[in-house]
Design a protein around this motif. Structure first.
Motif, mmCIF file in Angstrom:
data_model
loop_
_atom_site.group_PDB
_atom_site.id
_atom_site.type_symbol
_atom_site.label_atom_id
_atom_site.label_comp_id
_atom_site.label_asym_id
_atom_site.label_seq_id
_atom_site.Cartn_x
_atom_site.Cartn_y
_atom_site.Cartn_z
ATOM 1 N N VAL A 31 32.466 34.862 29.154
ATOM 2 C CA VAL A 31 32.913 34.393 30.398
ATOM 3 C C VAL A 31 33.663 35.456 31.244
ATOM 4 C CG1 VAL A 31 32.862 32.052 29.899
ATOM 5 C CG2 VAL A 31 34.813 33.070 29.722
ATOM 6 N N GLY A 32 34.063 36.537 30.318
ATOM 7 C CA GLY A 32 34.855 37.769 30.938
ATOM 8 C C GLY A 32 34.397 38.776 31.690
ATOM 9 N N GLY A 53 32.494 38.460 34.760
ATOM 10 C CA GLY A 53 32.355 38.247 36.138
ATOM 11 C C GLY A 53 33.826 38.634 36.926
ATOM 12 N N ILE A 54 34.090 38.160 37.989
ATOM 13 C CA ILE A 54 35.037 38.378 38.932
ATOM 14 C C ILE A 54 36.361 37.357 38.253
ATOM 15 C CG2 ILE A 54 33.709 38.773 40.996
ATOM 16 C CD1 ILE A 54 34.220 35.966 41.965
ATOM 17 N N VAL A 55 37.424 37.681 38.927
ATOM 18 C CA VAL A 55 38.686 36.894 38.546
ATOM 19 C C VAL A 55 38.454 35.591 39.371
ATOM 20 C CG1 VAL A 55 41.263 36.585 38.696
ATOM 21 C CG2 VAL A 55 40.050 38.722 37.975
ATOM 22 N N PRO A 56 38.411 34.504 38.831
ATOM 23 C CA PRO A 56 38.505 33.108 39.510
ATOM 24 C C PRO A 56 39.671 32.892 40.427
ATOM 25 C CG PRO A 56 38.105 32.702 37.108
ATOM 26 C CD PRO A 56 38.719 34.103 37.081
ATOM 27 N N ARG A 61 41.208 30.370 35.840
ATOM 28 C CA ARG A 61 41.536 31.490 35.208
ATOM 29 C C ARG A 61 42.029 31.057 34.010
ATOM 30 N NH1 ARG A 61 43.513 32.229 40.496
ATOM 31 N NH2 ARG A 61 45.434 31.505 40.039
ATOM 32 N N GLU A 62 42.882 29.917 33.783
ATOM 33 C CA GLU A 62 43.166 29.232 32.477
ATOM 34 C C GLU A 62 42.150 29.148 31.506
ATOM 35 O OE1 GLU A 62 45.833 25.585 30.449
ATOM 36 O OE2 GLU A 62 45.341 25.629 32.797
ATOM 37 N N PHE A 63 40.926 28.586 32.087
ATOM 38 C CA PHE A 63 39.983 28.388 31.072
ATOM 39 C C PHE A 63 39.223 29.671 30.721
ATOM 40 C CE2 PHE A 63 35.179 28.046 30.650
ATOM 41 C CZ PHE A 63 35.236 27.067 29.686
ATOM 42 N N ARG A 64 38.891 30.672 31.766
ATOM 43 C CA ARG A 64 38.407 31.983 31.332
ATOM 44 C C ARG A 64 39.397 32.669 30.187
ATOM 45 N NH1 ARG A 64 39.847 36.395 34.934
ATOM 46 N NH2 ARG A 64 41.746 35.778 34.115
ATOM 47 N N ASP A 65 40.573 32.685 30.510
ATOM 48 C CA ASP A 65 41.558 33.173 29.530
ATOM 49 C C ASP A 65 41.563 32.566 28.042
ATOM 50 O OD1 ASP A 65 42.410 34.783 31.475
ATOM 51 O OD2 ASP A 65 44.158 34.110 31.832
ATOM 52 N N LEU A 94 39.591 32.203 22.382
ATOM 53 C CA LEU A 94 38.716 31.566 21.475
ATOM 54 C C LEU A 94 37.774 32.348 20.819
ATOM 55 C CD1 LEU A 94 37.858 28.870 19.888
ATOM 56 C CD2 LEU A 94 36.885 28.267 21.968
ATOM 57 N N ASN A 95 36.973 32.973 21.882
ATOM 58 C CA ASN A 95 35.925 33.793 21.075
ATOM 59 C C ASN A 95 36.314 35.065 20.263
ATOM 60 O OD1 ASN A 95 34.072 32.228 22.579
ATOM 61 N ND2 ASN A 95 33.691 33.776 24.267
ATOM 62 N N GLN A 96 37.560 35.578 20.778
ATOM 63 C CA GLN A 96 38.068 36.674 19.983
ATOM 64 C C GLN A 96 38.603 36.162 18.700
ATOM 65 O OE1 GLN A 96 41.013 39.215 21.805
ATOM 66 N NE2 GLN A 96 40.320 38.504 23.797
ATOM 67 N N ARG A 97 39.156 35.051 18.244
ATOM 68 C CA ARG A 97 39.741 34.562 17.237
ATOM 69 C C ARG A 97 38.186 34.042 16.240
ATOM 70 N NH1 ARG A 97 44.389 31.072 20.120
ATOM 71 N NH2 ARG A 97 45.622 32.576 20.648
#
Length: 168
Positions: free
Chosen positions: A124-125, A127-130, A136-140, A145-148
């Motif tokens: 999800v990273g 695209g543009i900044v929501p 933004r909270e969900f994207r972050d 989560l994906n990194q972990r």
């Protein structure tokens, strides 16, 4: 420990199809751990499309929230496909649960799994900044989560135009 794989990619990148093929390559019968919930007709159609693509070699285990429990309950039944972490995350966030604690517990449960687990998630990273705080909270959260999960699994594949690119 069973093999663990994360498949990420953008919308309609082919990640679910790639994951289904990989999962069945690990055993003749597989478990599909579905995190999606049908809250409207469009989502019902998406779920039906996924179900129609799978054959009799699949058993579906629907679990929108308790992924750690679902992994424990299905271990020993063959390779598992979790589709998808992004929907699981949104389910946790909208239910008011602590997604970080849930993610820690799920990742901590992976070494005890005997059967393979393949996770699908959305990248999800790119695209543009929501424009709103919740998005933004969900994207972050999805990025973290994906990194972990990527750090914890054996392999990571990026789906691009229906093709898997091995990243790890």
């Amino acid at each position: 420990m069973g093999k663990t794989i994360l498949i990420t990619g953008g919308a309609r990148s082919g990640k679910s199809g790639i994951a289904e093929t990989m999962t069945l390559g690990l055993g003749p019968r597989a478990v599909y751990i579905a995190t999606a919930e049908a809250h409207d007709a469009e989502m019902e159609k998406r779920i039906a499309t996924h179900q129609a693509r799978r054959g009799a070699e699949w058993t579906t285990h629907a679990e929108p929230l308790d992924l750690t429990e679902a992994l424990q309950a299905t271990d020993g039944q063959g390779p598992r496909l979790v589709d998808c972490l992004t929907l699981w995350l949104s389910n946790l966030m909208f239910s008011g649960r602590d997604w970080q604690e849930e993610a820690r517990a799920m990742i901590a449960a992976l070494p005890a799994q005997r059967d393979p687990v393949i996770f699908v998630t959305n990248e999800v990273g790119g695209g543009i900044v929501p424009d709103n705080a919740l998005a933004r909270e969900f994207r972050d959260a999805a990025g973290l989560l994906n990194q972990r999960v990527a750090a914890a699994v054996d392999e990571v594949h990026l789906a691009v135009c229906g093709l898997p690119l091995k990243v790890k």
